[in-house]
Design an enzyme around this catalytic site. Structure first.
Site: not given
Ligand SMILES: [Zn+2]
Length: 672
Positions: A114, A116, A118, A224, A313, A407, A410, A425, A431
Site C-alpha cells: 500500500e 506510504k 507523506d 491503514y 522508499k 531571437c 529569426c 521575440c 518567426c
Molecule cells: Zn523569433
C-alpha cells in the site's frame, strides 16, 4: 413536531448525511447534489436548535467546537504506534521476504502493498462505534490529544456503521495537493508566509488550537490499520482489516494490493514510482506487510518496529546535478523560456536532462551560473524544475548566464513588454519558432484537441512545406503523410480522421485555438457566453466587448485588433473553406432567477467558488472577479477582504450563503 417524531427525524437525517458523506469520501460518489446535502444539513441543524436535548455528539453539525485554550493534553496510547524499517533497494526487500519464507518453510507468503502517505500518523479510538479520542503519534507511546481537530476533518467519521464495534484505528492525516494549493494561494493573496510542502501544512493545521481553522483547510485521512477489541468477528488478515475499515465508514487508500509474493510487490512499487505524480497527495514509498495475522504474531517486533512489515522508499524527487547549458525556448506568443540542459541525473525513477528555469528573472533570483551544481526537483509537472544552486560547490570556472538580445531562430529583437517579466521575440508575424508553437497549441487539449498530431509531426510538416499554418492541416491528405518517414496506411488514416473529426469544435475551443493575445480557455468561455457566434464577435467593438463583466479593456482591444488584421481574416476564411465550423453555443439553464444579475464571490465559503459560479451561471447569472458599479451582489464568505469594503463603498448588496440560497429559492431574507 413532537419530541419523539423529532428524535426519529434527527436519527434519520444523521444516518442519511453520514451515508452520503461516506459515499463521497470512500467511494468518490456524489449521490446527491451539494445543494440537496445542504438542505438536509440545515433541516438537521434547525431541529437540533429546536430540541437541544436531542442533539447527538456524533451529528455532522457537531464537527467544529470551541477552541482549545492553550495547548493539547497528553494522550497515552492504548496500543503502541510503531515505526517501520525502510529500504531503498529491491534486493533488500527480497532478502527481507526470503528470510520470512525460510523461517516458516513456505515458498510464498501473501503480502499487502500500500502507498506510504507523506502525512502524520494518528490514532482514532472508537468506543461502541463513537469516536472518543483522536491523537497524534508522538513518541509512539504518548501523543497529544487532538480530538477537537480530528472531529473537524470531514473525511473522518464521528461514528462507525456498526454500533457494537470498539476499535483503535491507525491512519495518516494528509493535505491533498488541491487543498495545499488553495491554502498557499490564499496566504499569497494576504501576503502571509507560505507552507513549504503539504506535509508541513498538514502538521501546522493539526496543531491549530481553533478547530474552525482545521475545518476550512480540507485535510483528509487514510486508515491503514486497526486493533479490534472483544470482536469475535475481528479480521484474520491485514487485507480483510482494510476491507472491514472501509465497511465501517473509514476511508482506506484504493491504491492497495494483495500480492501473492514479493515479485508482485515490486511490480506494484515500479508502477507507482511513475503514477505517484498523478495522485492528489504526496507519497514517498510503499508499505509492505505480511497479510496473515498468525504469521505476523509469530514474527513479532524488534524494539522499534514490527518484523512483519517494511517500507520501500521511492527514489528521491530532488537531486543535484550540473548545469551544462541554457537552451532558449520560444512560445506561441513569442515568450522566451530559458531551459536548463543538465548532466543526466536519475530523478524519481527517470533520467532527467532538461529542467525549466521559467524566465531570466528566475535565473537572476536563483543566482545560477553555467557550470553550477544545481538542485533539480521533480513535481507533478512534466518538466522538472531547477530549485536551488549549491554555491559551496563552485570552483571558479562557472560563467554568468547572458540574457539574449536577439531571437535565436529569426534574429528579431527581444523585448520585455511593459508590466511583464518575460522576454518576447517581437517578430510575431514571421518567426518560424512562434508559428510552430502556435500550431502546437492549436492541436492541444484546451484548444482543438486533435489526437495523433504531435510536436514532431508538426515540425516535419512545416519543414517539408506541407503546412504553413494551422488551417493547412485540414487540406492534408493520406498520400501527403505516406510520403513522410514512419507513416503506414493505418497510422496515416488515423491522423487524417483525427483532423477531420475536429471540424466542429465548441466555439470556445476554436476561439482559444486562434491564439489571440490574452484569450485563453477561460476568457474564451466568458466571451462565447456573450457573443455566441464568430460573426457577432467579428463585428464587436472595444466598447461592446468591455461590457462583458470580467473582461478588461486590454483584452477587448487585443480581440478587436486581432479581427482587424487582414491576415487573420484570411486565416478564418481558410478555416471556413476547409469546413471548420464551430458549433453554436448551447447553454444549460435551470432557471432565469439570476438573469441580468452579476455576482462577485469573495472570502471562504463552505464549498469551492467554482460550485457557486456554476449555480449562478445555470440560473442565468454572471460572475466577475472584481467589484464595480455593475455588480448586483457580492457573495461573501469568511475573511472576505477588500472586495467587501469596495462593495460597501459602492452600495452593492452583500449576501452571505444563507441569503444567497434564499434569493435563489425566492425566500425572504434579511439584507445586510
Ligand atoms: Zn523569433
Amino acid at each position: 413536531m413532537d419530541v419523539s417524531r423529532a428524535k426519529n427525524r434527527i436519527n434519520e437525517l444523521i444516518l442519511l448525511l453520514n451515508k452520503y458523506s461516506r459515499l463521497y469520501y470512500t467511494d468518490d460518489i456524489s449521490a446527491i447534489s451539494d445543494f440537496e446535502y445542504d438542505t438536509l444539513y440545515s433541516e438537521l441543524k434547525n431541529l437540533e436548535e429546536l430540541y437541544p436535548q436531542l442533539c447527538r455528539n456524533d451529528s455532522p453539525t457537531q464537527r467544529v467546537g470551541d477552541a482549545v485554550s492553550e495547548s493539547f493534553s497528553e494522550h497515552v496510547h492504548k496500543n503502541r504506534l510503531y515505526s517501520l524499517d525502510n529500504t531503498y533497494s529491491y534486493e533488500e526487500l527480497e532478502n527481507w521476504y526470503n528470510k520470512i519464507c525460510k523461517e516458516f518453510e513456505k515458498d510464498d507468503i501473501e503480502l499487502v502493498a500500500e502507498l506510504k502517505i507523506d502525512g502524520l500518523a494518528i490514532s482514532l479510538l472508537y468506543n461502541d462505534s463513537k469516536l472518543e479520542v483522536g491523537a497524534t503519534r508522538g513518541n509512539g507511546s504518548v501523543g497529544e490529544n487532538i480530538t477537537s481537530n480530528i472531529r473537524a476533518i470531514n473525511a473522518i467519521p464521528l461514528s462507525l456503521s456498526d454500533s457494537k464495534v470498539s476499535v483503535d484505528v491507525r491512519g495518516e492525516v494528509y493535505m491533498p495537493h488541491s487543498s495545499f494549493e488553495k491554502l498557499n494561494d490564499e496566504a499569497r493573496a494576504l501576503g502571509q508566509k507560505l507552507f513549504a510542502n503539504p506535509r508541513n501544512a498538514a502538521a501546522g493545521t493539526l496543531r491549530q488550537l481553533d478547530s474552525k481553522i482545521v475545518a476550512k483547510r480540507g485535510l483528509a485521512m487514510f486508515a491503514y490499520a486497526a486493533i479490534f477489541e472483544n470482536d469475535i468477528n475481528a479480521p484474520k488478515t491485514h487485507f480483510e482489516t482494510l476491507k472491514r475499515l472501509s465497511e465501517l465508514g473509514l476511508v482506506t487508500n484504493p491504491n492497495t494490493r494483495l500480492c501473492k509474493n514479493v515479485g508482485e510487490v515490486i511490480a506494484f512499487c515500479k508502477e507507482f514510482e511513475e503514477k505517484r505524480f498523478e495522485l492528489n497527495y504526496a507519497t514517498d514509498g510503499v508499505v509492505v506487510k505480511v497479510n496473515d495475522y498468525s504469521i505476523q504474531n509469530a514474527l513479532g517486533f524488534t524494539a522499534k518496529s514490527p518484523k512483519w512489515a517494511t517500507a520501500f522508499k521511492f527514489p528521491p524527487e530532488e537531486m543535484s546535478t550540473k548545469l551544462l547549458d541554457i537552451e532558449i525556448g520560444i512560445g506561441k506568443t513569442g515568450a522566451i523560456t530559458p531551459v536548463a540542459i543538465l548532466e543526466p541525473v536519475n530523478l524519481a525513477g527517470s533520467v532527467v536532462k532538461r529542467a525549466s528555469l521559467h524566465n531570466y528573472d528566475e535565473i537572476k533570483r536563483l543566482g545560477v551560473k553555467l557550470g553550477d551544481t544545481v538542485r533539480v526537483k521533480k513535481a507533478a509537472e512534466i518538466i522538472p524544475k531547477v530549485v536551488a544552486v549549491e554555491v559551496e560547490k563552485r570552483d571558479g570556472s562557472e560563467k554568468d548566464i547572458v540574457v539574449p538580445t536577439l531571437c535565436p531562430v529569426c534574429q528579431a529583437k527581444l523585448e520585455v513588454p511593459e508590466g511583464e517579466v518575460n522576454l518576447y521575440c517581437t517578430n510575431n508575424e514571421f518567426c518560424e519558432a512562434q508559428n510552430e508553437a502556435k500550431i502546437q497549441f492549436f492541436v492541444s487539449k484546451p484548444a482543438m484537441n486533435i489526437d495523433g498530431v504531435g510536436s514532431q509531426l508538426i515540425k516535419t510538416l512545416l519543414e517539408t512545406g506541407l503546412i504553413n499554418d494551422a488551417a493547412d492541416l485540414y487540406s492534408l491528405t493520406k498520400d501527403d503523410l505516406l510520403k513522410l518517414e514512419g507513416f503506414q496506411d493505418k497510422s496515416a488514416t488515423n491522423v487524417i480522421n483525427s483532423i477531420n473529426n475536429s471540424k466542429h469544435p465548441k466555439f470556445s475551443a476554436f476561439l482559444t485555438a486562434l491564439n489571440i493575445k490574452h484569450v485563453g480557455k477561460e476568457t474564451a468561455e466568458l466571451i462565447v457566453e456573450n457573443f455566441d457566434t464568430l460573426e457577432k464577435l467579428k463585428i464587436a467593438s472595444d466598447k461592446d466587448l468591455a461590457q462583458i463583466d470580467g473582461l478588461g479593456e486590454k483584452v477587448a482591444q487585443a480581440i478587436t485588433q486581432w479581427f482587424a488584421d487582414e491576415r487573420n481574416l484570411k486565416l478564418l476564411l481558410k478555416f471556413e473553406n476547409s469546413g471548420v465550423v464551430p458549433q453554436i453555443v448551447e447553454k444549460t439553464v435551470l432557471s432565469n432567477v439570476f438573469v441580468d444579475k452579476s455576482f462577485v464571490i469573495t472570502g471562504t465559503l463552505t464549498k469551492p467558488r467554482s460550485e457557486f459560479e456554476q449555480i449562478i451561471k445555470s440560473h442565468g447569472g454572471k460572475t466577475s472577479s472584481s467589484v464595480s458599479k455593475k455588480t448586483s451582489y457580492v457573495l461573501a464568505g469568511d475573511s472576505p477582504g477588500s472586495k467587501l469594503l469596495k462593495a460597501q463603498s459602492l452600495g452593492v448588496k452583500i449576501l452571505d450563503e444563507d441569503a444567497f440560497f434564499a434569493l435563489l429559492e425566492g425566500r425572504q431574507f434579511d439584507e445586510k
